[in-house]
Design a protein around this motif. Structure first.
Motif, PDB file in Angstrom:
ATOM      1  N   SER A 185      18.373 -23.837   2.415  1.00  0.00           N
ATOM      2  CA  SER A 185      18.615 -22.475   1.946  1.00  0.00           C
ATOM      3  C   SER A 185      18.987 -22.459   0.480  1.00  0.00           C
ATOM      4  O   SER A 185      18.490 -21.610  -0.284  1.00  0.00           O
ATOM      5  CB  SER A 185      19.736 -21.823   2.758  1.00  0.00           C
ATOM      6  OG  SER A 185      19.415 -21.831   4.114  1.00  0.00           O
ATOM      7  N   ASP A 186      19.850 -23.385   0.083  1.00  0.00           N
ATOM      8  CA  ASP A 186      20.248 -23.426  -1.322  1.00  0.00           C
ATOM      9  C   ASP A 186      19.053 -23.693  -2.212  1.00  0.00           C
ATOM     10  O   ASP A 186      18.928 -23.109  -3.292  1.00  0.00           O
ATOM     11  CB  ASP A 186      21.322 -24.512  -1.543  1.00  0.00           C
ATOM     12  CG  ASP A 186      22.686 -24.037  -1.052  1.00  0.00           C
ATOM     13  OD1 ASP A 186      22.772 -22.827  -0.706  1.00  0.00           O
ATOM     14  OD2 ASP A 186      23.629 -24.845  -0.991  1.00  0.00           O
ATOM     15  N   ASN A 237      17.201 -20.416  -2.466  1.00  0.00           N
ATOM     16  CA  ASN A 237      17.918 -19.420  -3.264  1.00  0.00           C
ATOM     17  C   ASN A 237      17.963 -19.790  -4.734  1.00  0.00           C
ATOM     18  O   ASN A 237      18.119 -18.930  -5.589  1.00  0.00           O
ATOM     19  CB  ASN A 237      19.345 -19.255  -2.729  1.00  0.00           C
ATOM     20  CG  ASN A 237      19.347 -18.555  -1.383  1.00  0.00           C
ATOM     21  OD1 ASN A 237      18.333 -18.002  -0.976  1.00  0.00           O
ATOM     22  ND2 ASN A 237      20.472 -18.607  -0.696  1.00  0.00           N
ATOM     23  N   VAL A 297      12.456 -16.858  -4.582  1.00  0.00           N
ATOM     24  CA  VAL A 297      13.274 -15.647  -4.418  1.00  0.00           C
ATOM     25  C   VAL A 297      12.421 -14.410  -4.728  1.00  0.00           C
ATOM     26  O   VAL A 297      12.450 -13.421  -3.991  1.00  0.00           O
ATOM     27  CB  VAL A 297      14.525 -15.707  -5.324  1.00  0.00           C
ATOM     28  CG1 VAL A 297      15.247 -14.357  -5.331  1.00  0.00           C
ATOM     29  CG2 VAL A 297      15.452 -16.808  -4.847  1.00  0.00           C
ATOM     30  N   LYS A 332      16.070 -13.792  -0.712  1.00  0.00           N
ATOM     31  CA  LYS A 332      17.072 -14.850  -0.563  1.00  0.00           C
ATOM     32  C   LYS A 332      17.435 -15.065   0.901  1.00  0.00           C
ATOM     33  O   LYS A 332      17.276 -14.166   1.722  1.00  0.00           O
ATOM     34  CB  LYS A 332      18.339 -14.470  -1.335  1.00  0.00           C
ATOM     35  CG  LYS A 332      18.191 -14.650  -2.830  1.00  0.00           C
ATOM     36  CD  LYS A 332      19.497 -14.304  -3.537  1.00  0.00           C
ATOM     37  CE  LYS A 332      19.282 -14.382  -5.041  1.00  0.00           C
ATOM     38  NZ  LYS A 332      20.305 -13.619  -5.762  1.00  0.00           N
ATOM     39  N   TYR A 347      20.400 -15.031   3.080  1.00  0.00           N
ATOM     40  CA  TYR A 347      21.745 -14.496   2.854  1.00  0.00           C
ATOM     41  C   TYR A 347      22.820 -15.222   3.651  1.00  0.00           C
ATOM     42  O   TYR A 347      23.992 -15.041   3.393  1.00  0.00           O
ATOM     43  CB  TYR A 347      21.762 -12.986   3.119  1.00  0.00           C
ATOM     44  CG  TYR A 347      21.037 -12.243   2.020  1.00  0.00           C
ATOM     45  CD1 TYR A 347      21.638 -12.111   0.768  1.00  0.00           C
ATOM     46  CD2 TYR A 347      19.758 -11.739   2.200  1.00  0.00           C
ATOM     47  CE1 TYR A 347      20.971 -11.466  -0.265  1.00  0.00           C
ATOM     48  CE2 TYR A 347      19.099 -11.095   1.176  1.00  0.00           C
ATOM     49  CZ  TYR A 347      19.698 -10.958  -0.056  1.00  0.00           C
ATOM     50  OH  TYR A 347      19.056 -10.336  -1.092  1.00  0.00           O
ATOM     51  N   PRO A 407      23.218 -19.159   4.522  1.00  0.00           N
ATOM     52  CA  PRO A 407      22.577 -20.483   4.462  1.00  0.00           C
ATOM     53  C   PRO A 407      22.694 -21.270   5.765  1.00  0.00           C
ATOM     54  O   PRO A 407      21.915 -22.189   5.990  1.00  0.00           O
ATOM     55  CB  PRO A 407      23.333 -21.199   3.340  1.00  0.00           C
ATOM     56  CG  PRO A 407      23.998 -20.121   2.563  1.00  0.00           C
ATOM     57  CD  PRO A 407      24.267 -19.004   3.512  1.00  0.00           C
ATOM     58  N   ASP A 435      15.689  -8.752  -6.620  1.00  0.00           N
ATOM     59  CA  ASP A 435      16.250  -9.923  -5.940  1.00  0.00           C
ATOM     60  C   ASP A 435      16.586 -11.051  -6.906  1.00  0.00           C
ATOM     61  O   ASP A 435      17.374 -11.938  -6.582  1.00  0.00           O
ATOM     62  CB  ASP A 435      15.261 -10.446  -4.881  1.00  0.00           C
ATOM     63  CG  ASP A 435      15.256  -9.576  -3.633  1.00  0.00           C
ATOM     64  OD1 ASP A 435      15.969  -8.551  -3.651  1.00  0.00           O
ATOM     65  OD2 ASP A 435      14.553  -9.917  -2.669  1.00  0.00           O
ATOM     66  N   ARG A 443      19.375  -7.657   6.531  1.00  0.00           N
ATOM     67  CA  ARG A 443      19.840  -9.032   6.651  1.00  0.00           C
ATOM     68  C   ARG A 443      19.925  -9.521   8.092  1.00  0.00           C
ATOM     69  O   ARG A 443      21.015  -9.838   8.596  1.00  0.00           O
ATOM     70  CB  ARG A 443      21.200  -9.212   5.961  1.00  0.00           C
ATOM     71  CG  ARG A 443      21.123  -8.899   4.478  1.00  0.00           C
ATOM     72  CD  ARG A 443      22.346  -9.338   3.732  1.00  0.00           C
ATOM     73  NE  ARG A 443      22.201  -8.988   2.316  1.00  0.00           N
ATOM     74  CZ  ARG A 443      23.142  -9.156   1.399  1.00  0.00           C
ATOM     75  NH1 ARG A 443      24.305  -9.679   1.740  1.00  0.00           N
ATOM     76  NH2 ARG A 443      22.916  -8.824   0.158  1.00  0.00           N
TER      77      ARG A 443
END
Lengths: 294, 535
Positions: free
Chosen positions: B59-60, B63, B69, B74, B76, B78, B214, B236
Motif C-alpha cells: 500500500s505504501d 500511495n 495515485v 490511494k 486509505y 494500508p 488525489d 472508502r
C-alpha cells in the motif's frame, strides 16, 4: 432496338430465404418499364442486384453491356438510382446532398438542378433530419433527374409524393423518354404504371410472371362486356372463352377472352344489340388475376 | 387500472419492461462480466499479501507512486486486504461501469428518438415523459442490481460484509449518477452520438478532476470532491466505510432528474434544445473525401480539444508527483529506482499509455462510421454513383488512420507542453512527449484495422470492437496478475507499444504491429468487396 437490361435466371438467397428465384427481366432502350409487384415480391432486391449492391448466387446479368457486380463503378457512371427508402445525412442540407451525388456521378448541370428544385418545390437549405419522407425522396429524385445518364432506376419513386408532385414526376419521366433515355421504375401503384409505362413486368415470389406491353398483357386477359339486347340470345353461354355470363331483363354482362371476342360480338349482333360497352382490363385486373392464380 | 390514463408519465412501466426485455442479454452480460472481473481480481490478489506487513508495504508503495495515485487513487487503509486488492477497481472500475451506463441510457433515449421508433410509441398511449422516466428507472434498477451482485461477489470471495456492501454501493452510485447524466445529455443533443460524447466527456472530466485532486498530500484535494468518481473512492470501502459520502451522489441524482424532465418538457420530440439552422442551398462538398471530412470533422475536433486540454492538465501535474515523496526513506528508495526523473518519467509514460488506449477507442468509433453509413442506407446513395466500394471504404479508413495519429500527436504534445512549462523546457518536452505518443499510433491503428475486418466479414458485429477493446484493457490491467500466458497477454496490440519515456523503442514490435494491422485491414477489404450491402 437494343436491350439495356437483360437478367436471366437470377437467383438471390438470403440465408434460408429465396428472394429471387430464377428471375428474367428485359428492359429495352428508350422505354419506360414498370416493375410491378406487391411488397416483399423481390422488387427492391432485383434493383439492388442489377446495381451490383447485392451479389446474385446464379444467373447472368447484363446492364448497359456490363456486368454489374464486376464493373460496378463504370456502370454507375451511366445510370442514376433512387432508393425506395431514402435516408439522408441528418446534418447535410438537401442542396448539399444533391450536389454531392451529382459530383460523385460525374458532374452536375446547375441549370438542370435548379430547374428541378423549382419544379419539385423543394427548400434545399433544410437539413436532412428535418425533411419529411416525401421531401427526402424529392432530394434523391432531383439528384437523379438532374444527372445526364442513359438509365434511371427508380425504386417506388412516388410512394411519398403528393398528387401534384406525382404529376410533376410523370412529366419529368416523359421528358426523359422523349430524350431517348431508359427508365426502370418499380411500383405497386398500378395507375402510375398505366399512365406512364411502355412495358411492364410483373413479379411474384421472386419470379417474373408476366412481361410485355400493356396491350400484349391485356390480350392475355378477359375484357368485360356489358350489352343490352332486344331478344334472348341462346347459346351465348356455350361459346368457348366466355365466362361469368349473366342475363337479366335484356341486359348481358360477361368476361370474354380476347380470342373469343369476334364470336361473342357476332352472337350479340344476332340478338339485336341496343347498347354495347366493353372495358379492357385494368392493370389492377391483370395484377389480381396473376396473384389469384397461386 | 386505477392510475389515470393520461398525463406525461402514462406507459412508463410498459416502456421500462420493454427496455429490460430489449436488454435481456446485454445488461446481464455486462453486470456478470463486471462482477466476475472484480471478484476474480480479489481472488487473485488476496494470496499475494498474506499478512498485514506485506499489505502495508504494498500500500505504501502505491500511495507513494504518483502515477498510480493519479490512475487509481490511494489505499486509505494500508492494512486492509479489501482496500488494497480493489485499488485498481475503485476509480477505474467506477469509470468503466459509468461508460457502460452512458451507452445503455442513451440507447434507450436519444437513439430511439433519433431513429423515429419512439415516435411510433409516443403516438400511442405513452406519455411524453414516459420514455425518459423509464430510462431513468432502468438506470436505477440496473445500477442497484450491479451494486448488489458486486457486494455479493466480494462477500463470496471472502471479504468483510460491510466493506463489500460499501464497494457495491460506491459502484452503483457512480453508475447511477452517470446514467442519469446521460439522460440529461440525451435531451440536449439531436444525435445519439452527441449524447454519448457528452456523457463520456463528463466521465473523462470526473476522472481527471479526481486524478489531480488525489495527488494532494494526505487527504484528497477539493477537486476530488467535485467528481462523482471521487465520491465513489471517498466512500472508502474496506477503509472506514464512510457511508455518509453516498449522500453526495444521491443529491446529484436528485438534482439531475428534475433537470432532465424540465429539459424534456421544454422541447419537441426529435429535437434538441438548440433549434436546427438552415444549411447552404448549394453544396461545396467536392467528392468522397470531402464527404468523409464533413461527416467526421465534428468528432475529430471534439477529440482533439479533449486530448489537448486533458493532456495539458495531466502533463502539468507530472512534476508535482515527486513532491509527494518527501520522506528520507522514500528519497533513498527513489534513488535506488533511478531518481526523481525516473518517477516523473514513469508517470508521464503511464499517462501516454492510457491515452494510447483511449485513442484506440477513437479509432474504433471513427472506422465504425462505415457500418453506420451502411445500415442507415446512406451507403446506398453513395455506392450507386461512380464511387467504388474500395474507394468508399478507404476514404473513411484512411481518415480514421490520419485522425488517430493526429489526436495522439496533439495529446502527446499537450502533455509535453504542460510538463515542459512547469520544468522550464517546453520545446524539449513537447518533442519528447510527442515522439512518445507517436510510438502508440501503431497499436491504435491495429484497432482501426480490426473494425475494418469486422465490417468486411461480420458487419453486424462491428460494435463488438468495443468489447475487444475492453478485453484488451482488462488483459493489460489484470493479465499478469492472473498469471495468464504471455501469448494471451500479447493478443492485445497495446501490449506491444513501448513504455515511453523510459524504455528503449523496440522498432521490431512497432513494425510488427503495422504489418499485422495492414494484413487485418486487407482481409477486411477483401470481405467487404465480396459481400452484399446489408441493412
Amino acid at each position: 432496338m437494343t436491350d439495356v437490361i437483360t437478367l436471366t435466371g437470377v437467383v438471390k438467397r438470403f440465408g434460408p430465404v429465396t428472394a429471387l428465384d430464377g428471375l428474367d427481366l428485359t428492359v429495352r432502350q428508350g422505354e419506360v418499364h414498370a416493375f410491378l409487384g406487391p411488397n416483399g415480391a423481390g422488387k427492391t432486391t432485383t434493383l439492388r442486384v442489377l446495381l451490383g449492391l447485392l451479389h446474385a448466387q446464379a444467373g447472368s446479368m447484363d446492364v448497359l453491356g456490363m456486368d454489374p457486380w464486376r464493373q460496378t463503378a463504370a456502370l454507375h457512371r451511366r445510370l442514376a438510382y433512387v432508393p425506395g427508402d431514402v435516408s439522408l445525412w441528418p446534418n447535410l442540407s438537401g442542396g448539399e446532398v444533391i450536389d454531392l451525388l451529382g459530383r460523385l456521378r460525374g458532374g452536375v448541370d446547375p441549370r438542370r438542378r435548379d430547374e428541378f428544385i423549382e419544379r419539385f418545390d423543394l427548400d434545399p437549405r433544410k437539413k436532412g433530419r428535418s425533411y419529411s419522407k416525401g421531401n427526402r425522396q424529392k432530394v434523391a429524385l432531383i439528384a437523379a433527374l438532374a444527372s445526364d445518364v442513359e438509365l434511371y432506376v427508380l425504386d417506388e419513386p412516388t410512394s411519398g409524393l403528393d398528387p401534384i408532385m406525382e404529376s410533376t414526376f410523370r412529366e419529368s419521366v416523359r421528358e426523359l423518354r422523349a430524350d431517348g433515355r431508359t427508365v426502370l421504375l418499380s411500383s405497386h401503384i398500378l395507375s402510375e404504371a398505366e399512365a406512364l409505362c411502355d412495358r411492364v413486368s410483373i413479379i411474384r415470389d421472386g419470379r417474373i410472371v408476366e412481361s410485355g406491353t400493356l396491350a400484349e398483357l391485356r390480350h392475355l386477359t378477359r375484357t368485360s362486356v356489358t350489352a343490352t339486347i332486344e331478344r334472348g340470345a341462346d347459346g351465348l353461354a356455350d361459346l368457348p372463352g366466355v365466362h361469368d355470363l349473366v342475363m337479366e331483363d335484356g341486359r348481358v354482362t360477361a368476361q370474354v377472352e380476347s380470342d373469343a371476342m369476334p364470336g361473342f360480338v357476332a352472337a350479340l349482333a344476332g340478338s339485336g344489340v341496343l347498347t354495347l360497352e366493353s372495358h379492357p382490363p385494368t392493370l389492377e385486373d391483370l395484377f389480381l388475376q396473376h396473384y389469384a392464380r397461386s | 387500472m386505477s392510475r389515470t390514463r393520461s398525463g406525461p408519465f402514462v406507459g412508463t412501466w410498459t416502456m421500462l419492461r420493454f427496455a429490460l426485455r430489449r436488454d435481456r442479454i446485454i445488461l446481464p452480460a455486462w453486470v456478470i462480466g463486471l462482477v466476475a472481473m472484480v471478484s476474480f481480481s480479489v481472488a487473485a490478489t488476496k494470496d499475494l499479501y498474506p499478512d498485514a506487513q506485506s499489505r502495508i508495504e504494498a500500500s505504501d508503495a502505491i500511495n507513494a507512486t504518483a502515477a498510480l495515485v493519479a490512475l487509481y487513487g490511494k489505499v486509505y487503509d494500508p492494512t486492509s486486504l479489501g482496500a488494497l486488492s480493489l485499488i485498481k477497481m475503485t476509480a477505474f472500475g467506477a469509470a468503466l461501469i459509468s461508460v457502460v451506463f452512458v451507452f445503455l441510457i442513451v440507447r434507450h433515449t436519444r437513439t430511439e428518438e433519433e431513429s423515429g421508433r419512439l415516435e411510433l410509441l409516443v403516438s400511442g398511449v405513452v406519455g411524453r415523459s414516459a420514455p425518459l422516466a423509464a430510462a431513468l428507472l432502468y438506470a436505477l434498477l440496473g445500477s442497484a442490481a450491479l451494486g448488489l451482485l458486486t457486494a455479493a461477489g466480494l462477500l463470496a470471495v471472502g471479504l468483510p460484509a460491510a466493506g463489500s456492501a460499501a464497494f457495491g454501493l460506491a459502484w452503483a452510485l457512480s453508475a447511477l449518477v452517470f446514467g442519469v447524466a446521460a439522460g440529461v445529455a440525451a435531451q440536449l443533443t439531436v444525435s445519439h452520438r452527441g449524447a454519448i460524447g457528452l456523457g463520456l466527456a463528463a466521465i473523462a472530466l470526473a476522472y481527471t478532476l479526481r486524478a489531480v485532486g488525489d495527488l494532494a498530500d494526505g487527504d484528497p484535494g477539493w477537486l476530488s470532491w467535485l467528481s462523482p468518481i471521487g465520491w465513489s473512492q471517498q466512500i472508502r470501502p474496506f477503509a472506514g466505510d464512510r457511508w455518509w459520502v453516498s449522500a453526495l451522489p444521491l443529491i446529484a441524482t436528485a438534482i439531475l432528474v428534475p433537470v432532465a424532465f424540465a429539459l424534456r418538457s421544454r422541447r419537441d420530440l426529435g429535437s434538441g434544445l438548440i433549434p436546427d439552422r438552415l444549411g447552404p442551398a448549394t453544396g461545396r462538398i467536392d467528392g468522397l473525401v470531402g464527404l468523409t471530412v464533413r461527416l467526421q470533422r465534428a468528432m475529430l475536433v471534439a477529440w482533439l480539444a479533449a486530448a489537448v486540454v486533458m493532456g495539458f492538465v495531466l502533463g502539468s501535474v507530472a512534476e508535482n508527483v515527486s513532491g509527494l515523496l518527501d520522506s528520507p526513506q522514500m528519497r533513498q528508495y527513489l534513488e535506488l529506482l533511478g531518481g526523481k526523473q525516473m518517477i516523473v518519467d514513469a508517470f508521464l509514460a503511464a499517462e501516454v499509455s492510457i491515452f494510447g488506449i483511449i485513442v484506440g477507442g477513437y479509432a474504433i468509433a471513427s472506422v465504425a462510421r462505415l457500418r453506420a453509413e451502411e445500415s442507415s442506407g446512406h451507403a446506398d446513395l453513395v455506392l450507386s454513383t461512380a464511387t467504388t466500394r474500395m474507394r468508399w471504404a478507404l476514404s473513411d479508413f484512411g481518415f480514421a488512420l490520419l485522425a488517430t495519429g493526429l489526436v495522439l500527436i496533439a495529446g502527446g504534445a499537450a502533455i509535453g507542453l504542460g510538463h515542459g512549462v512547469s520544468v522550464g523546457d517546453p520545446v524539449g518536452q513537447v518533442a519528447r512527449m510527442t515522439s512518445a505518443a507517436v510510438a502508440h499510433i501503431p497499436a491504435a491503428w491495429v484497432m482501426a484495422a480490426l473494425v475494418l475486418a469486422l465490417f468486411g466479414w461480420l458487419p453486424r458485429a462491428v460494435p463488438g470492437a468495443w468489447g475487444l477493446l475492453a478485453v484488451f484493457v482488462v488483459l493489460g490491467e489484470f493479465g499478469s496478475l492472473w498469471k495468464l500466458a504471455d501469448w494471451v497477454l500479447g493478443l492485445s496490440p497495446f501490449a506491444h507499444s513501448p513504455t515511453l519515456p523510459g524504455e528503449q523503442v523496440a522498432a521490431g514490435s512497432l513494425i510488427g504491429l503495422l504489418v499485422v494491422g495492414a494484413a487485418i485491414a486487407a482481409l477486411g477489404l477483401v470481405g467487404w468487396r465480396r459481400r452484399d450491402l446489408a441493412g
